[in-house]
Design a protein around this motif. Structure first.
Motif, PDB file in Angstrom:
ATOM      1  N   SER A  93     -54.832  43.659  49.127  1.00 50.25           N
ATOM      2  CA  SER A  93     -55.457  44.935  48.755  1.00 50.25           C
ATOM      3  C   SER A  93     -54.510  46.106  48.971  1.00 50.25           C
ATOM      4  CB  SER A  93     -56.742  45.145  49.565  1.00 50.25           C
ATOM      5  OG  SER A  93     -57.708  44.153  49.268  1.00 50.25           O
ATOM      6  N   ILE A  94     -53.808  46.094  50.097  1.00 48.74           N
ATOM      7  CA  ILE A  94     -52.830  47.150  50.365  1.00 48.74           C
ATOM      8  C   ILE A  94     -51.730  47.130  49.305  1.00 48.74           C
ATOM      9  CG2 ILE A  94     -51.032  47.903  51.969  1.00 48.74           C
ATOM     10  CD1 ILE A  94     -53.741  48.693  53.000  1.00 48.74           C
ATOM     11  N   MET A  95     -51.285  45.932  48.910  1.00 48.18           N
ATOM     12  CA  MET A  95     -50.267  45.814  47.860  1.00 48.18           C
ATOM     13  C   MET A  95     -50.741  46.464  46.569  1.00 48.18           C
ATOM     14  SD  MET A  95     -49.171  41.862  48.590  1.00 48.18           S
ATOM     15  CE  MET A  95     -47.728  41.673  47.533  1.00 48.18           C
ATOM     16  N   LYS A  96     -51.992  46.247  46.218  1.00 48.07           N
ATOM     17  CA  LYS A  96     -52.556  46.828  44.999  1.00 48.07           C
ATOM     18  C   LYS A  96     -52.576  48.356  45.076  1.00 48.07           C
ATOM     19  CE  LYS A  96     -54.909  47.134  41.117  1.00 48.07           C
ATOM     20  NZ  LYS A  96     -54.164  47.037  39.827  1.00 48.07           N
ATOM     21  N   LEU A  97     -52.976  48.901  46.231  1.00 45.99           N
ATOM     22  CA  LEU A  97     -53.026  50.351  46.391  1.00 45.99           C
ATOM     23  C   LEU A  97     -51.623  50.960  46.350  1.00 45.99           C
ATOM     24  CD1 LEU A  97     -55.778  50.691  49.150  1.00 45.99           C
ATOM     25  CD2 LEU A  97     -56.004  51.208  46.708  1.00 45.99           C
TER      26      LEU A  97
ATOM     27  N   ARG B 292     -62.340  41.490  45.708  1.00 47.80           N
ATOM     28  CA  ARG B 292     -63.082  40.701  44.717  1.00 47.80           C
ATOM     29  C   ARG B 292     -62.944  41.322  43.324  1.00 47.80           C
ATOM     30  NH1 ARG B 292     -65.598  36.596  43.692  1.00 47.80           N
ATOM     31  NH2 ARG B 292     -67.369  36.427  42.292  1.00 47.80           N
ATOM     32  N   ASN B 293     -63.110  42.617  43.240  1.00 53.46           N
ATOM     33  CA  ASN B 293     -63.030  43.291  41.936  1.00 53.46           C
ATOM     34  C   ASN B 293     -61.634  43.218  41.321  1.00 53.46           C
ATOM     35  OD1 ASN B 293     -65.671  43.980  42.383  1.00 53.46           O
ATOM     36  ND2 ASN B 293     -65.340  46.180  42.512  1.00 53.46           N
ATOM     37  N   ASN B 294     -60.613  43.338  42.161  1.00 51.22           N
ATOM     38  CA  ASN B 294     -59.247  43.457  41.652  1.00 51.22           C
ATOM     39  C   ASN B 294     -58.507  42.128  41.534  1.00 51.22           C
ATOM     40  OD1 ASN B 294     -58.404  46.488  41.375  1.00 51.22           O
ATOM     41  ND2 ASN B 294     -59.647  46.393  43.228  1.00 51.22           N
ATOM     42  N   PHE B 295     -58.959  41.106  42.272  1.00 58.05           N
ATOM     43  CA  PHE B 295     -58.251  39.825  42.244  1.00 58.05           C
ATOM     44  C   PHE B 295     -59.179  38.626  42.047  1.00 58.05           C
ATOM     45  CE2 PHE B 295     -55.527  42.728  44.603  1.00 58.05           C
ATOM     46  CZ  PHE B 295     -54.294  42.517  44.001  1.00 58.05           C
ATOM     47  N   PHE B 296     -60.093  38.412  42.955  1.00 57.53           N
ATOM     48  CA  PHE B 296     -60.835  37.151  42.956  1.00 57.53           C
ATOM     49  C   PHE B 296     -61.631  36.930  41.674  1.00 57.53           C
ATOM     50  CE2 PHE B 296     -61.264  37.433  47.892  1.00 57.53           C
ATOM     51  CZ  PHE B 296     -59.903  37.248  48.015  1.00 57.53           C
ATOM     52  N   TYR B 297     -62.419  37.932  41.279  1.00 52.45           N
ATOM     53  CA  TYR B 297     -63.274  37.746  40.097  1.00 52.45           C
ATOM     54  C   TYR B 297     -62.457  37.612  38.813  1.00 52.45           C
ATOM     55  CZ  TYR B 297     -66.984  38.368  36.684  1.00 52.45           C
ATOM     56  OH  TYR B 297     -67.831  38.192  35.625  1.00 52.45           O
ATOM     57  N   PRO B 298     -61.536  38.531  38.523  1.00 48.80           N
ATOM     58  CA  PRO B 298     -60.789  38.386  37.263  1.00 48.80           C
ATOM     59  C   PRO B 298     -59.867  37.168  37.235  1.00 48.80           C
ATOM     60  CG  PRO B 298     -59.955  40.242  38.551  1.00 48.80           C
ATOM     61  CD  PRO B 298     -61.214  39.797  39.200  1.00 48.80           C
ATOM     62  N   MET B 299     -59.445  36.654  38.400  1.00 46.12           N
ATOM     63  CA  MET B 299     -58.572  35.493  38.440  1.00 46.12           C
ATOM     64  C   MET B 299     -59.350  34.172  38.447  1.00 46.12           C
ATOM     65  SD  MET B 299     -55.568  36.784  41.077  1.00 46.12           S
ATOM     66  CE  MET B 299     -54.741  35.192  41.056  1.00 46.12           C
TER      67      MET B 299
ATOM     68  N   LEU C 297     -50.018  42.362  40.130  1.00 45.83           N
ATOM     69  CA  LEU C 297     -49.128  43.112  41.010  1.00 45.83           C
ATOM     70  C   LEU C 297     -47.752  43.201  40.361  1.00 45.83           C
ATOM     71  CD1 LEU C 297     -49.991  41.491  44.477  1.00 45.83           C
ATOM     72  CD2 LEU C 297     -50.614  43.803  43.744  1.00 45.83           C
ATOM     73  N   LYS C 298     -47.013  44.232  40.704  1.00 47.65           N
ATOM     74  CA  LYS C 298     -45.658  44.369  40.184  1.00 47.65           C
ATOM     75  C   LYS C 298     -44.718  43.426  40.932  1.00 47.65           C
ATOM     76  CE  LYS C 298     -46.414  49.270  39.118  1.00 47.65           C
ATOM     77  NZ  LYS C 298     -46.100  50.652  39.538  1.00 47.65           N
ATOM     78  N   PRO C 299     -43.738  42.851  40.242  1.00 43.94           N
ATOM     79  CA  PRO C 299     -42.778  41.952  40.906  1.00 43.94           C
ATOM     80  C   PRO C 299     -42.091  42.605  42.102  1.00 43.94           C
ATOM     81  CG  PRO C 299     -42.483  41.874  38.524  1.00 43.94           C
ATOM     82  CD  PRO C 299     -43.466  42.968  38.800  1.00 43.94           C
ATOM     83  N   GLU C 300     -41.751  43.885  41.946  1.00 44.31           N
ATOM     84  CA  GLU C 300     -41.046  44.558  43.032  1.00 44.31           C
ATOM     85  C   GLU C 300     -41.929  44.756  44.261  1.00 44.31           C
ATOM     86  OE1 GLU C 300     -41.858  47.791  39.813  1.00 44.31           O
ATOM     87  OE2 GLU C 300     -41.340  45.652  39.900  1.00 44.31           O
ATOM     88  N   THR C 301     -43.239  44.895  44.038  1.00 50.24           N
ATOM     89  CA  THR C 301     -44.164  45.024  45.174  1.00 50.24           C
ATOM     90  C   THR C 301     -44.241  43.715  45.946  1.00 50.24           C
ATOM     91  OG1 THR C 301     -45.459  46.671  43.964  1.00 50.24           O
ATOM     92  CG2 THR C 301     -46.514  45.640  45.857  1.00 50.24           C
ATOM     93  N   ILE C 302     -44.339  42.603  45.224  1.00 47.17           N
ATOM     94  CA  ILE C 302     -44.373  41.299  45.883  1.00 47.17           C
ATOM     95  C   ILE C 302     -43.087  41.069  46.667  1.00 47.17           C
ATOM     96  CG2 ILE C 302     -44.433  38.797  45.481  1.00 47.17           C
ATOM     97  CD1 ILE C 302     -46.224  39.392  43.054  1.00 47.17           C
ATOM     98  N   LYS C 303     -41.959  41.384  46.052  1.00 41.82           N
ATOM     99  CA  LYS C 303     -40.671  41.219  46.728  1.00 41.82           C
ATOM    100  C   LYS C 303     -40.608  42.088  47.973  1.00 41.82           C
ATOM    101  CE  LYS C 303     -35.720  41.051  45.575  1.00 41.82           C
ATOM    102  NZ  LYS C 303     -35.141  41.914  46.610  1.00 41.82           N
TER     103      LYS C 303
END
Length: 329
Positions: free
Chosen positions: A43-47, A146-153, A234-240
């Motif tokens: 969630s923090i990564m998304k924000l 849930r809204n940003n990851f679990f449900y759509p995935m 998520l953006k690749p650079e955020t994951i990295k």
């Protein structure tokens, strides 16, 4: 899971020692501290991705109780790498029995170290990170993730508070502990962690339940530069940025643990860039990005009591090494 394919998925053993029900591939487990990465860190990564927060932001920007001489300089980054100066945890629940009381206590908890100087793995920091998610988004962390990851995935087996979801879901969950202190009986389909339980089952450090299938989907998204089924989450650079070493004190990344030197629950054969986390109930989630592999272990090792399963760390390491030995390069 390797290169986007579930190579091996198998349930072993039984739900309990009476052996009345075998473990199934799609059983759902109390993730315990995997909640910290699967829910809160994600969630923090998304924000961060959306430009709504920055890891260098002071916590006091979102939590007014931190606007004190002692805490004013603490950053979100320090919460993520456990160097904020907060203690590991406080029992609280011997006296505080509501979510509001516990949150108030965490927000006002005195520090045990100067910020940035010592590593203390802290549940309290992740309780606060979930509070920041809610302050910024207006959604409690369970709803946000849930809204940003679990449900759509299509992660259809990832929920907080399983009993509120329905019996079709809660019946798939093996029992955790027989609680003789607070709940006076068998804990099943309720969060094992007492603080999370008194916080209505939703907290930044514990409370999430999920299956191996669902966790594999999230792992694939991390390995696939933030893309899952053609959608960018998520953006690749955020994951990295979040999965590289970020702590000046140890190997930790933002939220995630990283493979340490010497013994590691990720085993000896996974690569040095491996990142993941473990949970008290006996769960484990490790990703080796160089080999494009995810190793997910879900157990109820605390059944019937938390004194059981003390060798779980060695089991995790052996499983990881067995998986890596099976790879044909």
């Amino acid at each position: 899971m390797r290169k986007g394919v579930m190579v091996w998925q198998q349930g072993y053993g039984y739900h309990d020692y009476d052996k009345t029900r075998k473990v199934a591939d799609n059983d759902v487990y109390d993730l315990a501290s995997l909640t910290k990465v699967i829910s809160t860190t994600t969630s923090i990564m998304k924000l961060v991705d959306d430009g709504r927060i920055d890891v260098q932001d002071r916590v006091a920007k979102y939590i007014p109780e931190f606007d004190t001489d002692e805490k004013r300089e603490i950053t979100i980054e320090q919460l993520l790498i456990h160097t904020s100066g907060l203690p590991a945890f406080q029992v609280y629940v011997d006296e505080l029995k509501t979510r509001e009381e516990i949150i108030h206590a965490v927000r006002n908890e005195p520090l045990i170290n100067r910020p940035g100087e010592e590593y203390v793995y802290s549940d309290l920091g992740f309780i606060l990170l979930a509070e920041i998610v809610e302050e910024v988004s207006g959604l409690r962390v369970d709803r946000f993730v849930r809204n940003n990851f679990f449900y759509p995935m299509g992660m259809k087996s990832s929920f907080f508070n399983p009993k509120k979801v329905g019996r079709w879901f809660s019946n798939r969950i093996p029992p955790t502990e027989i609680d003789t202190t607070y709940r006076d009986g068998l804990v099943q389909a309720e969060v094992h962690d007492e603080r999370a339980w008194f916080m209505d089952g939703v907290a930044g450090h514990a409370g999430l339940f999920s299956s191996a299938d669902d966790l594999a989907k999230l792992a694939y998204m991390f390995l696939n530069d933030g893309n899952f089924a053609g959608v960018d989450y998520l953006k690749p650079e955020t994951i990295k940025r979040f999965t590289e070493r970020r702590s000046p004190i140890n190997q930790r990344a933002y939220g995630f643990d990283r493979k340490s030197e010497g013994f590691s629950t990720a085993g000896q054969l996974t690569g040095p860039n491996s990142f993941g986390h473990t949970g008290f109930t006996g769960t484990s989630f490790w990703i080796d990005p160089d080999e494009e592999i995810a190793i997910i272990i879900l157990t109820n090792r605390v059944h019937p009591y938390r004194s059981y399963g003390s060798s779980i760390s060695r089991v995790r390491a052996k499983i990881a090494d067995t998986v890596m030995q099976a790879i044909e390069h």
